[in-house]
Scaffold this motif. Structure first.
Motif, PDB file in Angstrom:
ATOM      1  N   LEU A 118      91.252 -22.184  16.329  1.00  0.00           N
ATOM      2  CA  LEU A 118      91.923 -23.480  16.475  1.00  0.00           C
ATOM      3  C   LEU A 118      90.865 -24.530  16.793  1.00  0.00           C
ATOM      4  CD1 LEU A 118      94.756 -21.988  18.609  1.00  0.00           C
ATOM      5  CD2 LEU A 118      95.229 -23.277  16.522  1.00  0.00           C
ATOM      6  N   GLU A 119      90.880 -25.624  16.058  1.00  0.00           N
ATOM      7  CA  GLU A 119      89.913 -26.699  16.357  1.00  0.00           C
ATOM      8  C   GLU A 119      90.569 -27.686  17.309  1.00  0.00           C
ATOM      9  OE1 GLU A 119      88.355 -28.995  13.035  1.00  0.00           O
ATOM     10  OE2 GLU A 119      87.131 -30.222  14.381  1.00  0.00           O
ATOM     11  N   ALA A 120      89.917 -27.937  18.451  1.00  0.00           N
ATOM     12  CA  ALA A 120      90.436 -28.912  19.420  1.00  0.00           C
ATOM     13  C   ALA A 120      90.064 -30.313  18.941  1.00  0.00           C
ATOM     14  CB  ALA A 120      89.833 -28.643  20.786  1.00  0.00           C
TER      15      ALA A 120
ATOM     16  N   ILE B 232      85.111 -26.472  18.846  1.00  0.00           N
ATOM     17  CA  ILE B 232      85.000 -27.746  19.572  1.00  0.00           C
ATOM     18  C   ILE B 232      83.968 -28.634  18.877  1.00  0.00           C
ATOM     19  CG2 ILE B 232      84.247 -28.757  21.792  1.00  0.00           C
ATOM     20  CD1 ILE B 232      86.376 -27.098  22.647  1.00  0.00           C
ATOM     21  N   ASN B 233      84.272 -29.903  18.761  1.00  0.00           N
ATOM     22  CA  ASN B 233      83.295 -30.849  18.194  1.00  0.00           C
ATOM     23  C   ASN B 233      82.334 -31.324  19.287  1.00  0.00           C
ATOM     24  OD1 ASN B 233      84.323 -31.484  15.327  1.00  0.00           O
ATOM     25  ND2 ASN B 233      86.153 -31.519  16.619  1.00  0.00           N
ATOM     26  N   VAL B 234      81.059 -31.318  18.955  1.00  0.00           N
ATOM     27  CA  VAL B 234      80.062 -31.714  19.950  1.00  0.00           C
ATOM     28  C   VAL B 234      79.218 -32.863  19.397  1.00  0.00           C
ATOM     29  CG1 VAL B 234      78.075 -30.920  21.267  1.00  0.00           C
ATOM     30  CG2 VAL B 234      79.981 -29.379  20.883  1.00  0.00           C
TER      31      VAL B 234
ATOM     32  N   LEU C 227      80.934 -24.057  18.232  1.00  0.00           N
ATOM     33  CA  LEU C 227      80.636 -25.482  18.407  1.00  0.00           C
ATOM     34  C   LEU C 227      80.376 -26.101  17.045  1.00  0.00           C
ATOM     35  CD1 LEU C 227      78.270 -25.359  21.511  1.00  0.00           C
ATOM     36  CD2 LEU C 227      80.749 -25.698  21.462  1.00  0.00           C
ATOM     37  N   GLU C 228      81.063 -27.190  16.756  1.00  0.00           N
ATOM     38  CA  GLU C 228      80.867 -27.879  15.470  1.00  0.00           C
ATOM     39  C   GLU C 228      79.909 -29.036  15.677  1.00  0.00           C
ATOM     40  OE1 GLU C 228      84.315 -28.815  13.173  1.00  0.00           O
ATOM     41  OE2 GLU C 228      85.339 -26.975  13.761  1.00  0.00           O
ATOM     42  N   ILE C 229      78.804 -28.978  14.945  1.00  0.00           N
ATOM     43  CA  ILE C 229      77.835 -30.072  15.074  1.00  0.00           C
ATOM     44  C   ILE C 229      77.619 -30.677  13.688  1.00  0.00           C
ATOM     45  CG2 ILE C 229      76.679 -29.116  17.100  1.00  0.00           C
ATOM     46  CD1 ILE C 229      74.611 -27.980  15.283  1.00  0.00           C
TER      47      ILE C 229
ATOM     48  N   ILE D 115      78.200 -25.888  11.111  1.00  0.00           N
ATOM     49  CA  ILE D 115      77.730 -27.215  10.695  1.00  0.00           C
ATOM     50  C   ILE D 115      78.885 -27.943  10.010  1.00  0.00           C
ATOM     51  CG2 ILE D 115      75.984 -28.522   9.446  1.00  0.00           C
ATOM     52  CD1 ILE D 115      74.071 -26.251   9.912  1.00  0.00           C
ATOM     53  N   ASP D 116      79.297 -29.031  10.671  1.00  0.00           N
ATOM     54  CA  ASP D 116      80.465 -29.813  10.247  1.00  0.00           C
ATOM     55  C   ASP D 116      80.063 -30.743   9.102  1.00  0.00           C
ATOM     56  OD1 ASP D 116      83.084 -30.500  10.535  1.00  0.00           O
ATOM     57  OD2 ASP D 116      82.896 -31.464  12.482  1.00  0.00           O
ATOM     58  N   ASP D 117      81.049 -31.170   8.323  1.00  0.00           N
ATOM     59  CA  ASP D 117      80.830 -32.148   7.239  1.00  0.00           C
ATOM     60  C   ASP D 117      79.642 -31.750   6.368  1.00  0.00           C
ATOM     61  OD1 ASP D 117      82.782 -33.538   8.626  1.00  0.00           O
ATOM     62  OD2 ASP D 117      81.316 -34.744   9.723  1.00  0.00           O
TER      63      ASP D 117
ATOM     64  N   LEU E 140      79.467 -22.886   7.726  1.00  0.00           N
ATOM     65  CA  LEU E 140      79.284 -24.219   7.151  1.00  0.00           C
ATOM     66  C   LEU E 140      80.672 -24.751   6.806  1.00  0.00           C
ATOM     67  CD1 LEU E 140      76.478 -23.450   4.497  1.00  0.00           C
ATOM     68  CD2 LEU E 140      76.178 -24.048   6.909  1.00  0.00           C
ATOM     69  N   LYS E 141      80.924 -25.986   7.233  1.00  0.00           N
ATOM     70  CA  LYS E 141      82.235 -26.571   6.955  1.00  0.00           C
ATOM     71  C   LYS E 141      82.073 -27.615   5.857  1.00  0.00           C
ATOM     72  CE  LYS E 141      85.997 -27.253  10.083  1.00  0.00           C
ATOM     73  NZ  LYS E 141      86.503 -27.873  11.294  1.00  0.00           N
ATOM     74  N   ILE E 142      82.654 -27.328   4.707  1.00  0.00           N
ATOM     75  CA  ILE E 142      82.489 -28.241   3.564  1.00  0.00           C
ATOM     76  C   ILE E 142      83.149 -29.579   3.874  1.00  0.00           C
ATOM     77  CG2 ILE E 142      82.944 -28.596   1.097  1.00  0.00           C
ATOM     78  CD1 ILE E 142      83.312 -25.573   0.817  1.00  0.00           C
TER      79      ILE E 142
HETATM   80 CA    CA Z   1      85.133 -30.872  13.160  1.00  0.00          CA
END
Ligand code: CA
Ligand code: C2E
Length: 378
Positions: free
Chosen positions: A158-160, A217-219, A249-251, A279-281, A300-302
């Motif tokens: 789950l992404e907060a 979690i987004n950091v 952790l999403e960076i 790695i976000d975006d 890796l998050k496309i």
């Molecule tokens: Ca994110």
């Protein structure tokens, strides 16, 4: 460096300005690197544009001061008499607001003042002021968006996602206040609040039997630059009793590109302790591959825009390339912003591991997420 080089540099700047203006125009320096130009007797707005562009373009050539070459750029904010103000003070204020907006848009930019800008600045100032007490007043809350296994369709994480219930303005989204929180460094306490609350919440869901579900979690870069960030995360994990393997952790790529010593140290320390890094975006940064290699990211998050326009051949090529790269370096591929069956089917077919987006679920309040997890159980 020769003495007084700063003063000489400023004089050269003034000379360059003077070469672009008429005798009747008035140029003055009003701050460290800020100049005001008063251009009287203008009958056609196009002329204002021409003058501003001429000035901006003239600074594209470097300035030579005492044999040293310096580059500089100009950002111009423009206010027009009498539309934007009837006296010097208000015209200067409006030009200043426009200039900050011009700077935001990148280098060598010009921006005319308009009333929307004024409202935007007022809103920003209100947010800045009120954000200080948002945690203390209990105005922040978290939503959770499920990340779904592409093959089994089960929730794996789950992404907060943070929201702010402002007492007068209603719900404010993170896109509006996170950049301001970063600017004021409130993001450090907000980030800690997010981590603590989300870890506690996941622990609650684990108690109901969903121990197969992780948390993401987004950091922000500012958080990662804190020397004690990794220690803080590990402390919260210990306090909440959550095992590091459940936390991701999403960076963003830009964090890696601007990477400084503390960022690398924090990420290595967290990675070693079992926390996952995503790695976000992914795909938007210009130097991604180098950093993916050094960081050993777990996933890796496309970036959403590639998914949104999945019908375009170029986006298909990019998505295919990201999936193949990710799998070669043993990273899982997550696709965000998946809204349609067609997008989901394409991504699954191509080997994307995890899907996130409105097609499966929007971000949910904790009680809604509890229900979602019940229905979506293994
Ligand atoms: Ca994110
Ligand atoms: P993000 O990490 O890229 O988060 C995904 C954003 O896409 C979320 O917006 C989410 O609501 C939205 N979204 C999810 N599914 C779909 C979909 O199918 N279609 C479309 N069009 N959008 C979808 P949200 O919640 O407004 O968050 C925006 C950004 O704010 C996040 O982007 C993240 O960068 C940042 N953010 C959110 N929470 C936090 C936080 O706790 N800390 C930090 N530092 N940043 C946060």
């Amino acid at each position: 460096m020769p003495k007084n080089i700063g003063d000489r540099f400023l004089k050269k700047i003034a000379d360059r300005f003077k070469a672009c203006i008429r005798d009747a125009d008035i140029l003055c320096r009003i701050g460290g690197d800020e100049f005001a130009l008063l251009v009287p007797d203008i009958t056609n707005l196009n002329d204002v544009d021409k003058i501003a562009r001429r000035i901006i373009d003239s600074f594209k050539q470097p300035l030579t001061v005492s044999g040293h070459k310096f580059s500089s750029t100009v950002s111009a904010g423009i206010a027009i008499y009498p539309n934007n103000g009837r006296d010097g003070k208000s015209l200067l204020k409006k030009a200043d607001i426009a200039m900050y907006k011009a700077k935001e848009g990148g280098k060598s930019n010009l921006q005319y003042f308009n009333n929307y800008l004024s409202r935007e600045i007022n809103l920003r100032n209100d947010i800045k002021k009120d954000l200080k007490n948002a945690i203390h007043n209990g105005e922040l809350f978290l939503c959770y968006q499920p990340l779904i296994d592409a093959k089994t369709k089960k929730t794996v994480c789950l992404e907060a996602l943070i929201r702010w219930k402002h007492p007068r303005k209603g719900i404010i989204g993170p896109v509006e206040f996170i950049p301001i929180a970063e600017e004021t460094r409130h993001i450090i306490s907000i980030g800690e609040w997010v981590l603590k609350n989300a870890c506690k919440q996941l622990k609650e869901w684990h108690k109901t039997g969903r121990t197969d579900c992780g948390l993401s979690i987004n950091v922000s870069a500012i958080q990662l630059q804190q020397p004690d960030f990794a220690e803080g995360v590990i402390r919260i994990l210990l306090e909440t009793g959550l095992l590091p393997k459940y936390l991701m952790l999403e960076i963003t790529e830009s964090v890696l590109i601007e990477s400084v010593y503390n960022v690398k140290r924090n990420l290595n320390r967290l990675s070693k302790s079992g926390v996952k890094i995503s790695i976000d975006d992914f795909g938007t940064g210009y130097n991604s591959l180098k950093y993916v290699q050094t960081l050993a990211a777990n996933s890796l998050k496309i970036e959403r825009t590639f998914v949104f326009n999945i019908k375009a051949d170029i986006n298909k090529v990019i998505i295919d390339a990201i999936i193949s790269l990710g799998h070669k370096i043993n990273a899982e591929i997550i696709a965000e912003g998946v809204e349609t069956k067609e997008q989901y089917e394409y991504l699954k077919e191509k080997g994307c591991n995890i899907i996130q987006g409105y097609y499966f679920s929007k971000p949910l309040l904790p009680e809604e997420a509890t229900e979602f997890l019940k229905v979506n159980s293994n």
